[in-house]
Design a protein around this motif. Structure first.
Motif, short mmCIF file in Angstrom:
data_model
loop_
_atom_site.label_atom_id
_atom_site.label_comp_id
_atom_site.label_asym_id
_atom_site.label_seq_id
_atom_site.Cartn_x
_atom_site.Cartn_y
_atom_site.Cartn_z
N MET A 177 -10.39 15.40 4.36
CA MET A 177 -9.07 14.96 3.91
C MET A 177 -8.21 16.17 3.56
SD MET A 177 -10.17 11.80 1.38
CE MET A 177 -8.48 11.22 1.18
N THR A 178 -6.93 16.10 3.89
CA THR A 178 -6.01 17.17 3.55
C THR A 178 -5.68 17.11 2.06
OG1 THR A 178 -4.02 15.84 3.94
CG2 THR A 178 -5.00 16.94 5.85
N GLY A 179 -5.05 18.20 1.58
CA GLY A 179 -4.66 18.23 0.18
C GLY A 179 -3.70 17.11 -0.17
N LEU A 180 -2.78 16.80 0.76
CA LEU A 180 -1.82 15.72 0.52
C LEU A 180 -2.53 14.37 0.41
CD1 LEU A 180 1.08 14.66 0.34
CD2 LEU A 180 1.11 14.56 2.86
N GLU A 181 -3.50 14.13 1.29
CA GLU A 181 -4.24 12.88 1.25
C GLU A 181 -5.05 12.75 -0.04
OE1 GLU A 181 -4.91 12.28 6.07
OE2 GLU A 181 -6.43 13.27 4.86
N VAL A 182 -5.67 13.85 -0.46
CA VAL A 182 -6.44 13.83 -1.71
C VAL A 182 -5.54 13.48 -2.88
CG1 VAL A 182 -7.66 15.29 -3.37
CG2 VAL A 182 -8.23 15.42 -0.94
N ALA A 183 -4.37 14.13 -2.94
CA ALA A 183 -3.44 13.87 -4.05
C ALA A 183 -2.94 12.43 -4.02
CB ALA A 183 -2.26 14.85 -3.97
N ALA A 184 -2.66 11.93 -2.81
CA ALA A 184 -2.13 10.56 -2.69
C ALA A 184 -3.16 9.52 -3.12
CB ALA A 184 -1.69 10.30 -1.24
N VAL A 185 -4.42 9.71 -2.69
CA VAL A 185 -5.47 8.76 -3.06
C VAL A 185 -5.75 8.83 -4.56
CG1 VAL A 185 -7.91 8.15 -2.76
CG2 VAL A 185 -6.52 8.79 -0.78
N LEU A 186 -5.73 10.03 -5.12
CA LEU A 186 -5.95 10.19 -6.56
C LEU A 186 -4.85 9.48 -7.35
CD1 LEU A 186 -7.89 11.64 -8.53
CD2 LEU A 186 -6.31 13.56 -8.51
N LEU A 187 -3.60 9.67 -6.94
CA LEU A 187 -2.48 9.02 -7.63
C LEU A 187 -2.51 7.50 -7.44
CD1 LEU A 187 0.44 11.51 -6.88
CD2 LEU A 187 -0.64 11.06 -9.09
N ALA A 188 -2.92 7.08 -6.25
CA ALA A 188 -3.04 5.63 -6.01
C ALA A 188 -4.09 5.03 -6.92
CB ALA A 188 -3.39 5.37 -4.55
N GLY A 189 -5.21 5.74 -7.11
CA GLY A 189 -6.24 5.26 -8.02
C GLY A 189 -5.75 5.19 -9.46
N LEU A 190 -4.99 6.19 -9.88
CA LEU A 190 -4.43 6.18 -11.22
C LEU A 190 -3.48 4.99 -11.40
CD1 LEU A 190 -3.20 9.21 -13.25
CD2 LEU A 190 -1.76 7.18 -13.11
N ALA A 191 -2.60 4.78 -10.41
CA ALA A 191 -1.67 3.65 -10.48
C ALA A 191 -2.42 2.33 -10.50
CB ALA A 191 -0.71 3.69 -9.30
N ALA A 192 -3.46 2.20 -9.66
CA ALA A 192 -4.22 0.95 -9.60
C ALA A 192 -4.95 0.69 -10.91
CB ALA A 192 -5.21 1.00 -8.45
N GLY A 193 -5.54 1.74 -11.50
CA GLY A 193 -6.23 1.56 -12.78
C GLY A 193 -5.30 1.07 -13.87
N THR A 194 -4.08 1.63 -13.89
CA THR A 194 -3.09 1.21 -14.88
C THR A 194 -2.66 -0.22 -14.64
OG1 THR A 194 -2.25 3.49 -15.00
CG2 THR A 194 -0.83 1.76 -15.87
N ILE A 195 -2.32 -0.53 -13.38
CA ILE A 195 -1.80 -1.85 -13.03
C ILE A 195 -2.87 -2.93 -13.22
CG2 ILE A 195 -0.98 -3.27 -11.09
CD1 ILE A 195 0.37 -0.65 -10.05
N ASN A 196 -4.10 -2.63 -12.83
CA ASN A 196 -5.18 -3.62 -12.99
C ASN A 196 -5.40 -3.98 -14.45
OD1 ASN A 196 -5.84 -4.09 -10.32
ND2 ASN A 196 -7.38 -2.49 -10.24
N THR A 197 -5.29 -3.01 -15.34
CA THR A 197 -5.49 -3.26 -16.75
C THR A 197 -4.40 -4.15 -17.33
OG1 THR A 197 -6.61 -1.13 -17.00
CG2 THR A 197 -5.82 -2.17 -19.01
N VAL A 198 -3.17 -3.94 -16.85
CA VAL A 198 -2.03 -4.65 -17.42
C VAL A 198 -1.77 -5.98 -16.71
CG1 VAL A 198 0.44 -4.50 -17.93
CG2 VAL A 198 -0.99 -2.46 -18.07
N VAL A 199 -1.78 -5.95 -15.37
CA VAL A 199 -1.40 -7.13 -14.59
C VAL A 199 -2.56 -7.63 -13.74
CG1 VAL A 199 0.23 -8.05 -12.91
CG2 VAL A 199 0.98 -6.26 -14.49
N GLY A 200 -3.09 -6.75 -12.90
CA GLY A 200 -4.21 -7.14 -12.06
C GLY A 200 -3.88 -7.25 -10.60
N SER A 201 -3.28 -6.24 -10.01
CA SER A 201 -3.00 -6.27 -8.57
C SER A 201 -2.99 -4.86 -8.00
CB SER A 201 -1.66 -6.96 -8.31
OG SER A 201 -0.68 -6.54 -9.23
#
Length: 254
Positions: A1-25
């Motif tokens: 994976m490129t550096g951009l892909e790594v950063a994007a997946v990491l940020l997506a995981g952070l966003a998902a963890g936050t959203i799942n805790t509050v809303v769930g999607s």
């Protein structure tokens, strides 16, 4: 994976963890992100399920105060989530990949519709809580089987699983919504964990994706538990809907 892909997946995981805790999607964020980088749909789904397990646990721990005094209820409903998640994971593995690719647009559309409808669902649930009394501590009789069915859905795909759980719990259990949100986080963690174990044993998993999502979702789970209630709900839903619609268009036209 490129550096951009790594950063994007990491940020997506952070966003998902936050959203799942509050809303769930949160899957409506991570799954399209993985597809955008060329990850096959089934591999993306199983890697996503395993990667978001630590985030689900993190969110549940963050809601430990709301879970106080609900041990019996959580244990009873967790059994339904355990069975449902296992069935959903097995269905994903035994059905042809083409079947999953065909049904994913429908599931994403369902997730988007549920996210859009969530304010009305919550308002209806709140009104029902004011009107209904004398309910069993475990809730209505149909709560357990519907939690099981939600677990099947979560084990198979999981987008907006939390919204479904909050609708079921909010309608069928006489309890404050914040305390039910804590229960929801535990049940989602159980579904993700059991499906994740099954996938880890027999499915094609991209462990680099799992690791990035796990790190991001753990941080996101804590952010969601601590600050999630302060996020503008309209902006949060709008982001989820936009990402979901884009994913839907890409899948249908692709």
């Amino acid at each position: 994976m490129t550096g951009l892909e790594v950063a994007a997946v990491l940020l997506a995981g952070l966003a998902a963890g936050t959203i799942n805790t509050v809303v769930g999607s949160g899957t409506l964020i991570t799954f399209p992100t993985l597809l955008a980088f060329g990850v096959p749909p089934v591999t993306a789904n199983v890697s996503n399920s395993i990667g978001l397990v630590p985030g689900s646990v993190s969110g549940a721990v963050g809601y430990r105060r709301e879970l106080a005094g609900q041990r019996a209820r959580v244990v009873r409903l967790a059994l339904a989530s355990l069975l449902g998640g296992a069935v959903g994971a097995v269905l994903l593995l035994v059905l042809p990949a083409a079947a999953f690719e065909a049904i994913v647009p429908v599931l994403i559309l369902l997730g988007v519709v549920l996210v859009v409808a969530q304010p009305r669902l919550s308002a209806w649930v709140a009104r029902r809580h004011e009107a209904v009394g004398g309910m069993s501590a475990h809730g209505a009789w149909w709560v357990w089987p519907l939690v099981l069915l939600t677990g099947v859905y979560g084990g198979y795909f999981g987008a907006a699983q939390g919204v479904l759980l909050m609708a079921v719990l909010g309608i069928g259990v006489q309890e404050s919504l914040q305390r039910l949100n804590g229960v929801k986080n535990v049940l989602a963690a159980v579904v993700n964990a059991v499906s994740g174990v099954i996938f880890a044993l027999v499915a094609d998993v991209d462990w680099s994706i799992v690791g990035l999502l796990a790190v991001g979702s753990v941080v996101g789970g804590q952010l969601g538990a601590r600050y999630g209630r302060r996020l503008p709900p309209t902006a949060l839903r709008a982001l989820i809907v936009v990402v979901g619609v884009v994913a839907l268009v890409v899948l249908v036209l692709g």
